[in-house]
Design a protein around this motif. Structure first.
Motif, PDB file in Angstrom:
ATOM      1  N   PHE A 217       0.912  -1.003   0.089  1.00 66.01           N
ATOM      2  CA  PHE A 217       0.178  -0.010   0.006  1.00 66.01           C
ATOM      3  C   PHE A 217       0.850   1.161   0.055  1.00 66.01           C
ATOM      4  N   ASP A 218       0.656   2.208  -0.835  1.00 63.09           N
ATOM      5  CA  ASP A 218       1.352   3.462  -1.206  1.00 63.09           C
ATOM      6  C   ASP A 218       1.071   4.439   0.446  1.00 63.09           C
ATOM      7  N   TRP A 219      -0.187   4.125   0.947  1.00 59.97           N
ATOM      8  CA  TRP A 219      -0.541   4.914   2.042  1.00 59.97           C
ATOM      9  C   TRP A 219      -0.067   4.547   3.377  1.00 59.97           C
ATOM     10  N   SER A 220       0.917   3.329   3.702  1.00 56.80           N
ATOM     11  CA  SER A 220       1.409   2.897   4.694  1.00 56.80           C
ATOM     12  C   SER A 220       2.850   3.075   4.603  1.00 56.80           C
ATOM     13  N   ASP A 221       3.358   3.415   5.682  1.00 58.82           N
ATOM     14  CA  ASP A 221       5.021   3.368   5.870  1.00 58.82           C
ATOM     15  C   ASP A 221       5.440   2.256   6.630  1.00 58.82           C
ATOM     16  N   SER A 222       4.286   1.319   7.143  1.00 58.38           N
ATOM     17  CA  SER A 222       4.795   0.290   8.047  1.00 58.38           C
ATOM     18  C   SER A 222       5.466  -1.011   7.403  1.00 58.38           C
ATOM     19  N   GLU A 223       6.481  -1.235   8.028  1.00 60.09           N
ATOM     20  CA  GLU A 223       7.254  -2.298   7.312  1.00 60.09           C
ATOM     21  C   GLU A 223       6.796  -3.801   7.735  1.00 60.09           C
ATOM     22  N   ILE A 224       5.856  -3.763   8.810  1.00 56.89           N
ATOM     23  CA  ILE A 224       5.343  -5.111   9.181  1.00 56.89           C
ATOM     24  C   ILE A 224       4.522  -5.782   8.101  1.00 56.89           C
ATOM     25  N   PRO A 225       4.562  -6.878   8.027  1.00 55.82           N
ATOM     26  CA  PRO A 225       3.729  -7.788   7.109  1.00 55.82           C
ATOM     27  C   PRO A 225       2.075  -7.457   7.042  1.00 55.82           C
ATOM     28  N   VAL A 226       1.739  -7.736   6.205  1.00 56.94           N
ATOM     29  CA  VAL A 226       0.130  -7.408   5.993  1.00 56.94           C
ATOM     30  C   VAL A 226      -0.577  -8.287   7.266  1.00 56.94           C
ATOM     31  N   ARG A 227      -0.359  -9.474   7.174  1.00 56.11           N
ATOM     32  CA  ARG A 227      -0.738 -10.670   8.105  1.00 56.11           C
ATOM     33  C   ARG A 227      -0.649 -10.094   9.524  1.00 56.11           C
ATOM     34  N   ASP A 228       0.316  -9.569   9.681  1.00 53.51           N
ATOM     35  CA  ASP A 228       0.547  -9.076  11.238  1.00 53.51           C
ATOM     36  C   ASP A 228      -0.269  -7.615  11.491  1.00 53.51           C
ATOM     37  N   ALA A 229      -0.409  -7.039  10.469  1.00 51.07           N
ATOM     38  CA  ALA A 229      -1.345  -5.701  10.804  1.00 51.07           C
ATOM     39  C   ALA A 229      -2.661  -6.175  11.023  1.00 51.07           C
ATOM     40  N   LEU A 230      -3.211  -6.935  10.131  1.00 49.85           N
ATOM     41  CA  LEU A 230      -4.503  -7.550  10.422  1.00 49.85           C
ATOM     42  C   LEU A 230      -4.680  -8.230  11.852  1.00 49.85           C
ATOM     43  N   TRP A 231      -3.729  -9.086  12.058  1.00 45.10           N
ATOM     44  CA  TRP A 231      -3.700  -9.739  13.275  1.00 45.10           C
ATOM     45  C   TRP A 231      -3.791  -8.734  14.444  1.00 45.10           C
ATOM     46  N   ASP A 232      -2.974  -7.730  14.391  1.00 45.33           N
ATOM     47  CA  ASP A 232      -2.997  -6.578  15.460  1.00 45.33           C
ATOM     48  C   ASP A 232      -4.160  -5.963  15.798  1.00 45.33           C
ATOM     49  N   TYR A 233      -4.990  -5.680  14.174  1.00 46.35           N
ATOM     50  CA  TYR A 233      -6.318  -4.949  14.253  1.00 46.35           C
ATOM     51  C   TYR A 233      -7.199  -5.749  15.107  1.00 46.35           C
ATOM     52  N   TYR A 234      -6.994  -7.157  14.715  1.00 50.12           N
ATOM     53  CA  TYR A 234      -8.341  -7.925  15.183  1.00 50.12           C
ATOM     54  C   TYR A 234      -8.251  -8.372  16.753  1.00 50.12           C
ATOM     55  N   MET A 235      -6.840  -8.306  17.045  1.00 45.42           N
ATOM     56  CA  MET A 235      -6.454  -8.434  18.665  1.00 45.42           C
ATOM     57  C   MET A 235      -7.198  -7.347  19.407  1.00 45.42           C
ATOM     58  N   GLU A 236      -6.980  -6.002  18.913  1.00 47.41           N
ATOM     59  CA  GLU A 236      -7.435  -4.823  19.508  1.00 47.41           C
ATOM     60  C   GLU A 236      -9.068  -4.870  19.465  1.00 47.41           C
ATOM     61  N   HIS A 237      -9.638  -5.292  18.502  1.00 53.15           N
ATOM     62  CA  HIS A 237     -11.279  -5.336  18.486  1.00 53.15           C
ATOM     63  C   HIS A 237     -11.687  -6.499  19.068  1.00 53.15           C
TER      64      HIS A 237
ATOM     65  N   GLU B 246      -8.866  -9.996  -2.536  1.00 52.36           N
ATOM     66  CA  GLU B 246      -9.607  -9.855  -1.205  1.00 52.36           C
ATOM     67  C   GLU B 246      -8.758  -9.404  -0.049  1.00 52.36           C
ATOM     68  N   VAL B 247      -7.464 -10.076  -0.060  1.00 49.55           N
ATOM     69  CA  VAL B 247      -6.841  -9.434   1.297  1.00 49.55           C
ATOM     70  C   VAL B 247      -6.575  -8.068   1.168  1.00 49.55           C
ATOM     71  N   LYS B 248      -6.184  -7.403  -0.020  1.00 48.35           N
ATOM     72  CA  LYS B 248      -5.862  -6.090  -0.010  1.00 48.35           C
ATOM     73  C   LYS B 248      -7.088  -5.325   0.435  1.00 48.35           C
ATOM     74  N   ALA B 249      -8.209  -5.573  -0.249  1.00 53.17           N
ATOM     75  CA  ALA B 249      -9.628  -4.941  -0.179  1.00 53.17           C
ATOM     76  C   ALA B 249      -9.868  -4.971   1.473  1.00 53.17           C
ATOM     77  N   LEU B 250      -9.764  -5.996   1.907  1.00 52.82           N
ATOM     78  CA  LEU B 250      -9.918  -6.202   3.650  1.00 52.82           C
ATOM     79  C   LEU B 250      -8.946  -5.280   4.409  1.00 52.82           C
ATOM     80  N   ALA B 251      -7.889  -5.192   4.018  1.00 52.24           N
ATOM     81  CA  ALA B 251      -6.625  -4.481   4.653  1.00 52.24           C
ATOM     82  C   ALA B 251      -7.191  -2.788   4.442  1.00 52.24           C
ATOM     83  N   GLU B 252      -7.327  -2.616   3.191  1.00 48.36           N
ATOM     84  CA  GLU B 252      -7.643  -1.387   2.730  1.00 48.36           C
ATOM     85  C   GLU B 252      -8.652  -0.675   3.640  1.00 48.36           C
TER      86      GLU B 252
END
Length: 71
Positions: A19-39, A61-67
């Motif tokens: 994603f061009d809007w993200s500056d995070s170097e963590i994998p998409v998998r970890d970003a989604l995991w972190d999001y779901y852990m918080e929620h 589908e993963v891109k759309a979900l992460a977006e």
């Protein structure tokens, strides 16, 4: 017969590569995991259940979900 284990490569790519809007170097998998852990009130079992369908999603589908969830 060997099964194709790596179905979704987007999950393993760094956020800032996918994603061009993200500056995070963590994998998409970890970003989604972190999001779901918080929620899920940091409930690992609930988060694991929530993440299971993501593993079967296509790259698009993963891109759309992460977006939708992370942008």
């Amino acid at each position: 017969m060997a099964e194709d284990v790596e179905k979704t490569l987007v999950l393993d790519e760094p956020m800032n590569v996918v994603f061009d809007w993200s500056d995070s170097e963590i994998p998409v998998r970890d970003a989604l995991w972190d999001y779901y852990m918080e929620h899920n009130a940091k409930d690992t079992v609930k988060t694991e259940e929530t993440m299971k369908p993501v593993l079967d999603m296509s790259d698009d589908e993963v891109k759309a979900l992460a977006e939708k969830l992370l942008k």
